[in-house]
Design a protein around this motif. Structure first.
Motif, PDB file in Angstrom:
ATOM      1  N   GLU A 203      21.937  -4.923 -16.259  1.00  0.00           N
ATOM      2  CA  GLU A 203      21.592  -5.394 -17.598  1.00  0.00           C
ATOM      3  C   GLU A 203      20.203  -4.940 -18.035  1.00  0.00           C
ATOM      4  O   GLU A 203      19.838  -5.095 -19.204  1.00  0.00           O
ATOM      5  N   ALA A 204      19.443  -4.379 -17.094  1.00  0.00           N
ATOM      6  CA  ALA A 204      18.072  -3.965 -17.417  1.00  0.00           C
ATOM      7  C   ALA A 204      18.078  -2.968 -18.573  1.00  0.00           C
ATOM      8  O   ALA A 204      18.877  -2.027 -18.616  1.00  0.00           O
ATOM      9  N   GLY A 205      17.159  -3.183 -19.511  1.00  0.00           N
ATOM     10  CA  GLY A 205      17.094  -2.334 -20.693  1.00  0.00           C
ATOM     11  C   GLY A 205      16.877  -0.870 -20.368  1.00  0.00           C
ATOM     12  O   GLY A 205      17.449   0.018 -21.012  1.00  0.00           O
ATOM     13  N   LEU A 206      16.056  -0.594 -19.347  1.00  0.00           N
ATOM     14  CA  LEU A 206      15.750   0.788 -18.980  1.00  0.00           C
ATOM     15  C   LEU A 206      17.002   1.510 -18.489  1.00  0.00           C
ATOM     16  O   LEU A 206      17.244   2.677 -18.831  1.00  0.00           O
ATOM     17  N   PHE A 207      17.806   0.812 -17.681  1.00  0.00           N
ATOM     18  CA  PHE A 207      19.042   1.402 -17.152  1.00  0.00           C
ATOM     19  C   PHE A 207      20.036   1.655 -18.278  1.00  0.00           C
ATOM     20  O   PHE A 207      20.635   2.733 -18.371  1.00  0.00           O
ATOM     21  N   ARG A 208      20.180   0.675 -19.175  1.00  0.00           N
ATOM     22  CA  ARG A 208      21.117   0.821 -20.287  1.00  0.00           C
ATOM     23  C   ARG A 208      20.670   1.928 -21.240  1.00  0.00           C
ATOM     24  O   ARG A 208      21.496   2.670 -21.784  1.00  0.00           O
ATOM     25  N   GLN A 209      19.373   2.053 -21.427  1.00  0.00           N
ATOM     26  CA  GLN A 209      18.856   3.097 -22.302  1.00  0.00           C
ATOM     27  C   GLN A 209      19.131   4.484 -21.718  1.00  0.00           C
ATOM     28  O   GLN A 209      19.471   5.424 -22.442  1.00  0.00           O
ATOM     29  N   TYR A 210      18.976   4.606 -20.396  1.00  0.00           N
ATOM     30  CA  TYR A 210      19.246   5.892 -19.749  1.00  0.00           C
ATOM     31  C   TYR A 210      20.706   6.298 -19.948  1.00  0.00           C
ATOM     32  O   TYR A 210      20.998   7.464 -20.278  1.00  0.00           O
ATOM     33  N   LEU A 211      21.643   5.351 -19.743  1.00  0.00           N
ATOM     34  CA  LEU A 211      23.058   5.655 -19.930  1.00  0.00           C
ATOM     35  C   LEU A 211      23.341   6.070 -21.372  1.00  0.00           C
ATOM     36  O   LEU A 211      24.136   6.988 -21.625  1.00  0.00           O
ATOM     37  N   LYS A 212      22.679   5.404 -22.305  1.00  0.00           N
ATOM     38  CA  LYS A 212      22.864   5.747 -23.712  1.00  0.00           C
ATOM     39  C   LYS A 212      22.391   7.163 -23.990  1.00  0.00           C
ATOM     40  O   LYS A 212      23.052   7.930 -24.709  1.00  0.00           O
ATOM     41  N   GLU A 213      21.252   7.530 -23.420  1.00  0.00           N
ATOM     42  CA  GLU A 213      20.711   8.883 -23.604  1.00  0.00           C
ATOM     43  C   GLU A 213      21.632   9.941 -23.005  1.00  0.00           C
ATOM     44  O   GLU A 213      21.717  11.061 -23.502  1.00  0.00           O
ATOM     45  N   MET A 214      22.353   9.570 -21.933  1.00  0.00           N
ATOM     46  CA  MET A 214      23.283  10.496 -21.287  1.00  0.00           C
ATOM     47  C   MET A 214      24.676  10.441 -21.912  1.00  0.00           C
ATOM     48  O   MET A 214      25.613  11.051 -21.403  1.00  0.00           O
ATOM     49  N   ALA A 215      24.816   9.684 -23.008  1.00  0.00           N
ATOM     50  CA  ALA A 215      26.095   9.553 -23.721  1.00  0.00           C
ATOM     51  C   ALA A 215      27.190   8.957 -22.837  1.00  0.00           C
ATOM     52  O   ALA A 215      28.359   9.333 -22.925  1.00  0.00           O
ATOM     53  N   ILE A 216      26.795   8.018 -21.979  1.00  0.00           N
ATOM     54  CA  ILE A 216      27.744   7.307 -21.129  1.00  0.00           C
ATOM     55  C   ILE A 216      27.964   5.914 -21.709  1.00  0.00           C
ATOM     56  O   ILE A 216      27.013   5.153 -21.888  1.00  0.00           O
ATOM     57  N   ASP A 217      29.197   5.587 -22.016  1.00  0.00           N
ATOM     58  CA  ASP A 217      29.542   4.283 -22.578  1.00  0.00           C
ATOM     59  C   ASP A 217      29.481   3.226 -21.479  1.00  0.00           C
ATOM     60  O   ASP A 217      30.283   3.251 -20.543  1.00  0.00           O
ATOM     61  N   HIS A 218      28.543   2.293 -21.599  1.00  0.00           N
ATOM     62  CA  HIS A 218      28.342   1.265 -20.577  1.00  0.00           C
ATOM     63  C   HIS A 218      29.145   0.018 -20.931  1.00  0.00           C
ATOM     64  O   HIS A 218      28.894  -0.623 -21.951  1.00  0.00           O
ATOM     65  N   GLU A 219      30.114  -0.364 -20.083  1.00  0.00           N
ATOM     66  CA  GLU A 219      30.962  -1.534 -20.301  1.00  0.00           C
ATOM     67  C   GLU A 219      30.601  -2.633 -19.302  1.00  0.00           C
ATOM     68  O   GLU A 219      30.398  -2.351 -18.127  1.00  0.00           O
ATOM     69  N   PHE A 220      30.567  -3.886 -19.790  1.00  0.00           N
ATOM     70  CA  PHE A 220      30.371  -5.042 -18.916  1.00  0.00           C
ATOM     71  C   PHE A 220      31.687  -5.798 -18.798  1.00  0.00           C
ATOM     72  O   PHE A 220      32.441  -5.904 -19.767  1.00  0.00           O
TER      73      PHE A 220
END
Length: 312
Positions: A203-220
């Protein structure tokens, strides 16, 4: 029995039995005892027509189960006996032999909870590396009397391990480095998703931001629905029975060395029922995909050089 009373009084057998409605076979029948039905076979035939004793078959099963990381049940053992040993044998017989020899084991299954903002219960990938799942599992280090943390990135399509870390603690920075390693070694499809539970590192913002930058859809996943992350949960169950139930680690270094061997065995050799009793790499090969699962590095931390991670 009434017939016996008259026979003991001297009346002939041929007169007494018809009067009592008995045949000679019924009168003289005596139960033999033991189990009813067809007697179990004492041998197994090979595809070449050679007969092998049950003791020989059990010896081969015992050898298979003694191999490192092998935690097969009777169905996978049956497949192995047919494919590798050339035996003509059915699962019922393998189950009976393994039960009598006490080779059957009960797998430990763990329930985990999580949360998600996902659209569907289970992903339906049509390409390798299109859908990934990750989660963290505790690995007990007996020599230190504490748990280490194992995080694994799994490809849903092939069930293969794309990368992992085993450390005393895992931060968002280490998870980002793990994902960088995965993206460095694999060319991903245009649309990619990663499903996780609601762990603080995920849930960390830094991790989620990295996935967003890599165009990876993060699902919970939703709360209390581990079935939404069932592929990584199933992998953890295999880890529990094939590794944790067999080893008592004295140190983190020993655990890392063991998991390095296990991860590559899992990708290259371990029979997977959901893949038609093939390993993840054998499954990809059967589908004629050029990109295969790489040999995972040893437990030493690797430095990843920058690379263009633009998806295919």
């Amino acid at each position: 029995m009434i017939a016996n009373e008259f026979i003991q009084q001297g009346y002939p057998l041929y007169q007494v039995l018809p009067l009592c409605g008995l045949s000679k076979s019924s009168y003289y029948y005596a139960p033999a005892g033991g189990k009813r039905g067809r007697k179990a076979s004492a041998s197994t035939q090979s595809q070449a027509g050679i007969l092998y004793s049950n003791e020989y078959v059990l010896d081969r099963i015992k050898w298979l189960l003694a191999q490192e990381f092998v935690d097969y049940g009777y169905e996978k053992v049956t497949h192995w006996l047919r494919a590798s040993e050339g035996l003509v044998i059915n699962p019922k017989k393998v189950y009976r032999l393994m039960k009598q020899a006490r080779f059957l084991s009960h797998r430990i299954r763990r329930n985990k909870t999580g949360k998600r903002i996902a659209q569907e219960l289970l992903p339906q990938p049509v390409l390798p590396f299109e859908c990934m799942q990750t989660d963290i599992k505790y690995i007990y280090i007996h020599g230190q009397h504490r748990n280490a943390l194992l995080v694994t990135v799994l490809d849903v399509f092939s069930r293969g391990v794309l990368g992992y870390r085993l450390e005393w603690s895992l931060s968002k920075h280490q998870l980002i480095e793990l994902m960088k390693e995965v993206l460095h070694h694999y060319q991903l499809p245009q649309k990619v998703s990663l499903r996780t539970d609601n762990g603080s590192q995920f849930e960390a913002g830094l991790f989620r931001q990295y996935l967003k930058e890599m165009a990876i859809d993060h699902e919970f996943t939703h709360v209390a629905t581990p079935q939404e992350n069932c592929y990584i949960e199933s992998f953890h169950s295999i880890v529990e029975s094939a590794v944790c139930a067999k080893y008592e680690f004295e140190s983190l270094a020993e655990a890392k060395a063991t998991f390095s061997r296990f991860m590559n065995f899992y990708n290259q050799e371990r029979l997977h029922g959901g893949l038609g009793n093939r390993s993840p790499n054998q499954f990809l090969d059967s589908k004629q995909y050029l990109q295969k699962l790489r040999t995972l590095p040893s437990h030493q931390q690797l430095k990843i050089t920058p690379k263009d991670n633009t998806h295919l």
